[in-house]
Enzyme design. Structure first.
Site, PDB file in Angstrom:
ATOM      1  N   GLU A 445     -14.440 -21.510 -26.808  1.00  0.00           N
ATOM      2  CA  GLU A 445     -13.707 -22.491 -26.026  1.00  0.00           C
ATOM      3  C   GLU A 445     -13.732 -22.096 -24.548  1.00  0.00           C
ATOM      4  O   GLU A 445     -13.352 -20.992 -24.185  1.00  0.00           O
ATOM      5  CB  GLU A 445     -12.257 -22.536 -26.523  1.00  0.00           C
ATOM      6  CG  GLU A 445     -11.354 -23.367 -25.653  1.00  0.00           C
ATOM      7  CD  GLU A 445      -9.876 -23.069 -25.904  1.00  0.00           C
ATOM      8  OE1 GLU A 445      -9.568 -22.215 -26.762  1.00  0.00           O
ATOM      9  OE2 GLU A 445      -9.046 -23.684 -25.230  1.00  0.00           O
ATOM     10  N   ASP A 518      -8.598 -19.749 -28.175  1.00  0.00           N
ATOM     11  CA  ASP A 518      -7.358 -19.044 -27.862  1.00  0.00           C
ATOM     12  C   ASP A 518      -6.382 -19.071 -29.026  1.00  0.00           C
ATOM     13  O   ASP A 518      -6.443 -19.942 -29.883  1.00  0.00           O
ATOM     14  CB  ASP A 518      -6.684 -19.696 -26.644  1.00  0.00           C
ATOM     15  CG  ASP A 518      -7.371 -19.264 -25.360  1.00  0.00           C
ATOM     16  OD1 ASP A 518      -7.956 -18.161 -25.348  1.00  0.00           O
ATOM     17  OD2 ASP A 518      -7.332 -20.034 -24.386  1.00  0.00           O
ATOM     18  N   ASP A 520      -3.432 -19.859 -28.848  1.00  0.00           N
ATOM     19  CA  ASP A 520      -2.294 -20.748 -28.560  1.00  0.00           C
ATOM     20  C   ASP A 520      -2.467 -22.129 -29.193  1.00  0.00           C
ATOM     21  O   ASP A 520      -3.393 -22.368 -29.961  1.00  0.00           O
ATOM     22  CB  ASP A 520      -2.107 -20.867 -27.046  1.00  0.00           C
ATOM     23  CG  ASP A 520      -3.357 -21.443 -26.393  1.00  0.00           C
ATOM     24  OD1 ASP A 520      -4.271 -21.889 -27.139  1.00  0.00           O
ATOM     25  OD2 ASP A 520      -3.425 -21.437 -25.154  1.00  0.00           O
ATOM     26  N   ASP A 522      -3.273 -25.083 -27.895  1.00  0.00           N
ATOM     27  CA  ASP A 522      -4.507 -25.785 -27.540  1.00  0.00           C
ATOM     28  C   ASP A 522      -5.688 -25.245 -28.333  1.00  0.00           C
ATOM     29  O   ASP A 522      -6.519 -26.003 -28.830  1.00  0.00           O
ATOM     30  CB  ASP A 522      -4.801 -25.619 -26.049  1.00  0.00           C
ATOM     31  CG  ASP A 522      -4.109 -26.691 -25.235  1.00  0.00           C
ATOM     32  OD1 ASP A 522      -3.497 -27.589 -25.855  1.00  0.00           O
ATOM     33  OD2 ASP A 522      -4.176 -26.622 -23.991  1.00  0.00           O
TER      34      ASP A 522
END
Ligand code: 0RA
Length: 654
Positions: A445, A518, A520, A522
């Site tokens: 990403e 990641d 997180d 997102d």
């Protein structure tokens, strides 16, 4: 030593056993010697098979019209109890086996099941139909309680089917109840990988069986927590049967119309029932089929019969009503199946299961029955539901247009690939190796993390494909749009094995496709989008076990002068337990971008130290639902799903 072994070792001690009994024990001994032949494996799948075997017997009673409720309890001592309110296993002396009750024969003779005597079933459920005697052979202890003819009878076995207490009346059957209770303790020396049952696995199966047997109630109880906490209890009962199954699978989708269609048919040897509905989505793989309660994930004759009759009937209706002009090309099967959810359930005396996983129905006579029934009943349903029929045809016509556009787009991708030499996307930093077995594709990403990963990698075996932002949500787009999305095109080109129906897993250029995003929210969204794409468009690659998820750390902290990375909260807690005097407040890493190449290598990419989660997609119907809920239009059910399943990611296996 089992009694059979004892008899073999010391023939003179065999006097107390008749010839029948010795034969019986030798039969059970054969099961213990080669359990795989009877229950598939001695791993978790085989272990759960024991439960299915007992429950299938109770379901057979329900199919014969004698059982309304089945209660399965996982108990603290590792045993499983299955209670049904069927007729109860017959208790009379068995005519063929001297000195044995019929119940003892059912529990100790292979294949005895419900097949003997006058009470045999026309159609029986079990996949292998091996019977409860196999459960007995593979358990250290089995207790059976039978309520029949006003009396309660009890008997027990130990050490793989050796009689412990012979069948005896132990009291009155309460309120003239009939039914059977089987409690078994799986043998840990057979199931070496462990004898722990997974409650969710039981639930998935019982829910499926409840859908397939309208009105039959399943109750599952996890009482293993013992005195700590309440036992978990879940019940399933669907009076609408497979109609309710279709509603359930469609719950998170937007319906094309409210009605759930249903029809059934039968001949002398077999019966079929079909429920169906259309939603506004674009999936073409919403047909789920079953034979005698077994999910035939590889399809077979029943699916073939349905598909061809469906295509024929819709085209005939469309032409007849002028929705499709005489000279216009016929709609194709995939056009018509777009947005379709259908359950096909057949019951047949002697099912032939074929294919790689023995989950493809081979009986040709079933195709004839399903095709004939569908031709007649679906035509009738269309005539009775003109508004719904018009919508179905309208949607199929749109799908046909999109299909033509997609073919053109696909050709453009192919032509572009040919022009680009090797046909690889410009952003791909490929590995040197051409051996897919050792090659890994990291899908990273963001461009900056992609840069670090390129610097960090072992260029011999690791390829890096950076992708930008959110990729297209394929759950909400038709294929033609998908093929215009540059991120998707890059993915298809890099993997090199085609896409959709043309996808061929044996052409995959990498046997590890690793998602690196990641830790997180997102990142997890992007992971889910990618997984959805792979699940929908490259499913054989998921099934082959080629898809992995990398696990970048969530925290870092300083220990003396060196930096330490911690994967998640569990790792953080473990670290704190080990370092009670640790003073630094922890740093939560915001993204992959914060690590330099060396850190990224050490924490996430180095095969020596990294942890990868392997993604699997076994229960297609359930995974389908998960993806629809997670990725589909219905925000409410998505929210609900995430709230209730936050730490039960069913389609991920470690
Ligand atoms: C043999 C014959 C009949 C039923 C059963 C076995 C039977 C087995 C199990 C195992 C668990 N629950 C069960 N319930 C029934 C036919 C009974 C009759 O003819 O009355």
């Amino acid at each position: 030593m089992t009694a059979a072994e004892q008899n073999a070792a010391n023939p003179s001690s065999g006097e107390s056993y008749g010839a029948d009994a010795i034969q019986v024990l030798e039969g059970l001994e054969a099961v213990r010697k080669r359990p795989g032949m009877y229950i598939g494996s001695t791993g978790p799948t085989g272990l759960h098979h024991l439960v299915w075997e007992v429950v299938d017997n109770a379901v057979d009673e329900a199919m014969a019209g004698h059982c309304t409720k089945i209660i399965v309890t996982l108990l603290p001592d590792g045993s499983v109890e299955v209670i049904d309110d069927g007729r109860g296993i017959p208790v009379d002396p068995h005519p063929k086996y001297e000195d044995m009750s019929a119940a003892e024969v059912v529990l100790t003779v292979l294949h005895a099941g419900g097949k003997f005597g006058g009470g045999g079933y026309k159609v029986s459920g079990g996949l292998h139909g091996v019977g409860v005697s196999v459960v007995n052979a593979l358990s250290t202890r089995v207790e059976v309680e039978i309520d029949r003819k006003g009396k309660r009878h009890g008997m027990s076995f130990v050490d793989g089917g050796n009689p412990d207490q012979k069948l005896a009346v132990i009291g009155d059957a309460p309120g003239d109840r009939t039914g059977t209770t089987v409690r078994f303790w799986p043998d840990p020396t057979i199931f070496k990988e462990g004898i722990e049952f997974r409650f969710n696995t039981l639930l998935d199966r019982f829910q499926m069986m409840a859908f397939l047997n309208a009105g039959l109630e399943f109750e599952a109880i996890d009482a293993r927590a013992g005195e700590v906490g309440e036992p978990e209890k879940v019940a399933y009962r669907y009076d609408g049967g497979i109609r309710d199954f279709v509603s359930h699978l469609n719950a998170s989708k937007e319906p094309l119309f409210e009605e759930i269609g249903y029809y059934a048919g039968e001949d002398e040897e077999q019966e079929v029932e079909i429920a169906f509905s259309w939603n506004t989505g674009f999936q073409t793989d919403g047909i789920h089929s079953f034979a005698n309660g077994i999910n035939t994930i590889e399809g077979g004759m029943h699916e073939q019969g349905f598909r061809s009759a469906l295509t024929r009937t819709v085209n005939a209706y469309a032409k007849d009503k002028g929705l499709l002009k005489e000279k216009e090309e016929n709609l194709q099967g995939e056009d018509i199946r777009e947005g379709l959810t259908a359950i096909i359930s057949v019951r047949i005396g002697e099912p032939q299961f074929e294919g790689q996983t023995k989950s493809k129905l081979g009986n040709v006579s079933v195709r004839t029955l399903v095709e004939k029934t569908t031709n007649e009943s679906l035509k009738e349903w269309f005539e009775e539901h003109p508004n719904e029929a018009k919508r179905i045809v309208g949607k199929a016509i749109q799908a046909a247009r999109a299909r033509v556009a997609a073919t053109q787009a696909r050709q453009t991708i192919r032509r572009k690939s040919a022009l680009d030499g090797a046909g690889l996307p410009g952003k791909l930093a490929d590995c040197q190796s051409k051996d897919p077995g050792e090659s890994e594709l990291y899908i990273v990403e963001g461009n900056s993390a992609g840069g670090s990963a390129k610097e960090a990698r072992n260029a011999l075996t690791m390829a890096i494909l950076p992708i930008r932002g959110k990729i297209l949500n394929v759950e909400r787009a038709r294929v033609d749009r998908m093929f215009k999305n540059t991120e998707i095109i890059s993915l298809i080109q890099a993997i090199g094995a085609g896409v959709g129906e043309e996808f061929d897993a044996s052409e995959c250029r990498y046997h590890k496709v690793i998602l690196l995003a990641d830790a997180d929210v997102d990142g997890s969204h992007i992971r889910t989008l990618l997984l959805t794409f792979f699940f929908r468009q490259m499913r054989p690659m998921v099934e082959a076990g080629y898809v992995y998820i990398a696990q970048p750390p969530l925290y870092s902290t300083e220990v003396g002068r060196s930096k330490q990375y911690l994967k998640d909260d569990v790792a953080k807690d473990a670290f704190l337990a080990e370092h009670p005097n640790h003073k630094n407040e922890f740093q939560r890493l915001k993204g992959l971008g914060e690590m330099d190449a060396e850190e990224l290598w050490e924490t996430t990419m180095d095969p020596e130290t990294r942890t990868l989660l392997q993604v699997t997609a076994d229960q297609a119907a359930i995974a389908d639902e998960v993806f629809s809920v997670l990725m589909g239009d219905d925000v409410e059910s998505r929210k609900h799903f995430i709230q209730t399943n936050a730490d039960d990611v069913r389609f991920l296996d470690i």
